[in-house]
Design a protein around this motif. Structure first.
Motif, PDB file in Angstrom:
ATOM      1  N   PRO A  45      -8.806 -24.223 -37.036  1.00  0.00           N
ATOM      2  CA  PRO A  45      -9.055 -25.095 -35.884  1.00  0.00           C
ATOM      3  C   PRO A  45     -10.002 -26.231 -36.244  1.00  0.00           C
ATOM      4  N   GLY A  46      -9.741 -27.411 -35.707  1.00  0.00           N
ATOM      5  CA  GLY A  46     -10.542 -28.587 -36.001  1.00  0.00           C
ATOM      6  C   GLY A  46      -9.935 -29.481 -37.059  1.00  0.00           C
ATOM      7  N   THR A  47      -8.893 -28.996 -37.758  1.00  0.00           N
ATOM      8  CA  THR A  47      -8.230 -29.808 -38.774  1.00  0.00           C
ATOM      9  C   THR A  47      -7.534 -30.993 -38.115  1.00  0.00           C
ATOM     10  N   GLU A  48      -7.734 -32.177 -38.662  1.00  0.00           N
ATOM     11  CA  GLU A  48      -7.090 -33.379 -38.137  1.00  0.00           C
ATOM     12  C   GLU A  48      -5.598 -33.328 -38.440  1.00  0.00           C
ATOM     13  N   ALA A  49      -4.772 -33.740 -37.482  1.00  0.00           N
ATOM     14  CA  ALA A  49      -3.323 -33.637 -37.637  1.00  0.00           C
ATOM     15  C   ALA A  49      -2.641 -34.930 -37.202  1.00  0.00           C
ATOM     16  N   GLY A  60      14.452 -43.769 -35.071  1.00  0.00           N
ATOM     17  CA  GLY A  60      13.752 -44.292 -36.232  1.00  0.00           C
ATOM     18  C   GLY A  60      12.692 -43.321 -36.702  1.00  0.00           C
ATOM     19  N   SER A  61      12.140 -43.568 -37.877  1.00  0.00           N
ATOM     20  CA  SER A  61      11.120 -42.701 -38.445  1.00  0.00           C
ATOM     21  C   SER A  61       9.776 -43.402 -38.421  1.00  0.00           C
ATOM     22  N   GLY A  62       8.718 -42.595 -38.480  1.00  0.00           N
ATOM     23  CA  GLY A  62       7.383 -43.171 -38.549  1.00  0.00           C
ATOM     24  C   GLY A  62       6.332 -42.278 -37.935  1.00  0.00           C
ATOM     25  N   LEU A  63       5.093 -42.718 -38.019  1.00  0.00           N
ATOM     26  CA  LEU A  63       3.960 -41.956 -37.491  1.00  0.00           C
ATOM     27  C   LEU A  63       3.846 -42.200 -35.985  1.00  0.00           C
ATOM     28  N   ILE A  64       3.789 -41.121 -35.202  1.00  0.00           N
ATOM     29  CA  ILE A  64       3.823 -41.285 -33.744  1.00  0.00           C
ATOM     30  C   ILE A  64       2.640 -40.656 -33.017  1.00  0.00           C
ATOM     31  N   GLY A  65       1.831 -39.831 -33.693  1.00  0.00           N
ATOM     32  CA  GLY A  65       0.782 -39.156 -32.943  1.00  0.00           C
ATOM     33  C   GLY A  65      -0.381 -38.696 -33.796  1.00  0.00           C
ATOM     34  N   HIS A  66      -1.477 -38.370 -33.105  1.00  0.00           N
ATOM     35  CA  HIS A  66      -2.704 -37.897 -33.751  1.00  0.00           C
ATOM     36  C   HIS A  66      -3.351 -36.842 -32.870  1.00  0.00           C
ATOM     37  N   GLY A  67      -3.971 -35.850 -33.513  1.00  0.00           N
ATOM     38  CA  GLY A  67      -4.681 -34.821 -32.762  1.00  0.00           C
ATOM     39  C   GLY A  67      -5.446 -33.907 -33.682  1.00  0.00           C
ATOM     40  N   PHE A  68      -5.784 -32.727 -33.171  1.00  0.00           N
ATOM     41  CA  PHE A  68      -6.534 -31.743 -33.938  1.00  0.00           C
ATOM     42  C   PHE A  68      -5.948 -30.366 -33.701  1.00  0.00           C
ATOM     43  N   VAL A  69      -5.921 -29.550 -34.763  1.00  0.00           N
ATOM     44  CA  VAL A  69      -5.463 -28.170 -34.643  1.00  0.00           C
ATOM     45  C   VAL A  69      -6.447 -27.413 -33.758  1.00  0.00           C
ATOM     46  N   PRO A  82      14.651 -14.894 -28.983  1.00  0.00           N
ATOM     47  CA  PRO A  82      13.494 -14.215 -28.368  1.00  0.00           C
ATOM     48  C   PRO A  82      13.152 -12.879 -29.009  1.00  0.00           C
ATOM     49  N   ASP A  83      14.115 -12.277 -29.702  1.00  0.00           N
ATOM     50  CA  ASP A  83      13.862 -10.986 -30.343  1.00  0.00           C
ATOM     51  C   ASP A  83      13.164 -11.135 -31.700  1.00  0.00           C
ATOM     52  N   ALA A  84      13.101 -12.348 -32.200  1.00  0.00           N
ATOM     53  CA  ALA A  84      12.448 -12.606 -33.486  1.00  0.00           C
ATOM     54  C   ALA A  84      11.109 -13.307 -33.245  1.00  0.00           C
ATOM     55  N   THR A  85      10.265 -13.310 -34.251  1.00  0.00           N
ATOM     56  CA  THR A  85       8.968 -13.980 -34.143  1.00  0.00           C
ATOM     57  C   THR A  85       8.880 -15.111 -35.158  1.00  0.00           C
ATOM     58  N   ASP A  86       8.023 -16.060 -34.860  1.00  0.00           N
ATOM     59  CA  ASP A  86       7.806 -17.189 -35.758  1.00  0.00           C
ATOM     60  C   ASP A  86       6.316 -17.523 -35.749  1.00  0.00           C
ATOM     61  N   TRP A  87       5.894 -18.410 -36.652  1.00  0.00           N
ATOM     62  CA  TRP A  87       4.495 -18.793 -36.746  1.00  0.00           C
ATOM     63  C   TRP A  87       4.265 -20.126 -36.042  1.00  0.00           C
ATOM     64  N   PHE A  88       3.177 -20.197 -35.263  1.00  0.00           N
ATOM     65  CA  PHE A  88       2.857 -21.388 -34.480  1.00  0.00           C
ATOM     66  C   PHE A  88       1.360 -21.690 -34.587  1.00  0.00           C
ATOM     67  N   ILE A  89       0.998 -22.911 -34.227  1.00  0.00           N
ATOM     68  CA  ILE A  89      -0.391 -23.287 -33.986  1.00  0.00           C
ATOM     69  C   ILE A  89      -0.435 -24.080 -32.680  1.00  0.00           C
ATOM     70  N   ALA A  90      -1.598 -24.089 -32.034  1.00  0.00           N
ATOM     71  CA  ALA A  90      -1.808 -24.969 -30.882  1.00  0.00           C
ATOM     72  C   ALA A  90      -2.447 -26.256 -31.391  1.00  0.00           C
ATOM     73  N   VAL A  91      -1.962 -27.388 -30.883  1.00  0.00           N
ATOM     74  CA  VAL A  91      -2.480 -28.689 -31.300  1.00  0.00           C
ATOM     75  C   VAL A  91      -2.916 -29.468 -30.061  1.00  0.00           C
ATOM     76  N   ALA A  92      -4.122 -30.039 -30.117  1.00  0.00           N
ATOM     77  CA  ALA A  92      -4.621 -30.905 -29.038  1.00  0.00           C
ATOM     78  C   ALA A  92      -4.389 -32.347 -29.474  1.00  0.00           C
TER      79      ALA A  92
END
Length: 289
Positions: A45-49, A60-69, A82-92
């Protein structure tokens, strides 16, 4: 971990309801989203993203956003199964560009050639080289979103000359300097102690102003900002009073003013309020409360 790039494609944005997220950030300053990693990453948490839109699409492609983990990686039900699991993070996210206004891969590639900014979508999370972070922040400031100061009166709402402005310099609006200042000094007003977050909860997060203690007239072209020594947090009331004179008032002057005029004329004060005012005056004079 250094700053990271979160890669996505047009389908991810549609599932995310990106346009609604852009509006939410514009209104409240922050939006929280669950971000699919697909693997357990070493990220804190706190990592810049930064959000990079990639792949063949009509946007088109390109940089669209900024936040923090905002969380450690965690497992949850996968969206497709729904029966399987995956890895996630919350981003602000604190800044999101409307579709079509993103920073183009050509601009990014010219400034930071060591990263693949266009083409097919790669890993969902990529660590940035530390040397590239300040370059990307400068690009974002130059080409990214422009945000209006909510305390400023919109042009045309009053006749010319009817509005007095609080004059601030560019160092008080620099997002990187502001972040460093608040990380060191905290978010309570350095003069009166008021805390937006304590009073308004999450709605007050990020509302405190940052004040430059050196008058702009004294700065020359060789000046280099020290966000710890040169910037302090002030509530908007104290900030307005600090800038309300030709030579900005210091924090000590603001505290003395507050101590001397801690109530309004005609106000009935309790014994507790009077005692608190006396204690504050003794502290300022170097005594003991």
């Amino acid at each position: 971990m250094a700053a990271v790039i979160l890669r996505c494609d047009a389908n991810t944005l549609r599932r995310w309801d990106y346009r609604a997220a852009v509006e939410h950030v514009a209104e409240s300053g922050t939006v929280f989203e669950r971000w699919r990693l697909g693997f357990c990453a070493d990220i804190r948490p706190g990592t810049e993203a930064w959000v990079l839109l990639q792949g063949g699409n009509d946007i088109g492609s390109g940089l669209i956003g900024h936040g923090f983990v905002a969380s450690e990686p965690y497992q949850a039900a996968a969206e497709a199964d729904p029966d399987a699991t995956d890895w996630f993070i919350a981003v602000a996210f604190d800044a999101l560009l409307p579709l079509g206004e993103h920073l183009r891969p050509s601009t990014l590639g010219h400034a930071i050639p060591g990263i693949r900014w266009a083409g097919a979508t790669g890993p969902s999370l990529v660590a940035m080289p530390p040397s590239s972070e300040p370059v990307l922040r400068r690009l974002w400031r130059d080409y990214g979103p422009t945000t209006a100061d909510p305390a400023e009166v919109a042009a045309g709402t009053l006749p010319p000359g009817a509005v007095s402005n609080v004059q601030v310099n560019r160092y008080e609006r620099d997002p990187d300097a502001r972040r460093a200042c608040l990380a060191f000094h905290g978010t309570s007003c350095a003069a009166c102690g008021f805390s937006f977050e304590s009073t308004y909860g999450g709605s007050g997060a990020g509302a405190v102003a940052v004040h430059h203690v050196v008058p702009p007239a004294m700065l020359d072209s060789a000046y280099q900002l020290d966000p710890i020594a040169d910037l302090i947090p002030l509530c908007h009331n104290c900030h307005a009073v600090a800038h309300g004179v030709t030579q900005p008032r210091s924090v000590s002057e603001l505290r003395s003013i507050i101590s001397a005029f801690g109530h309004m004329r005609g106000e009935v004060l309790s014994d507790l309020a009077l005692q608190a005012q006396d204690d504050a005056r003794r502290i300022l004079e170097g005594g003991q409360a």
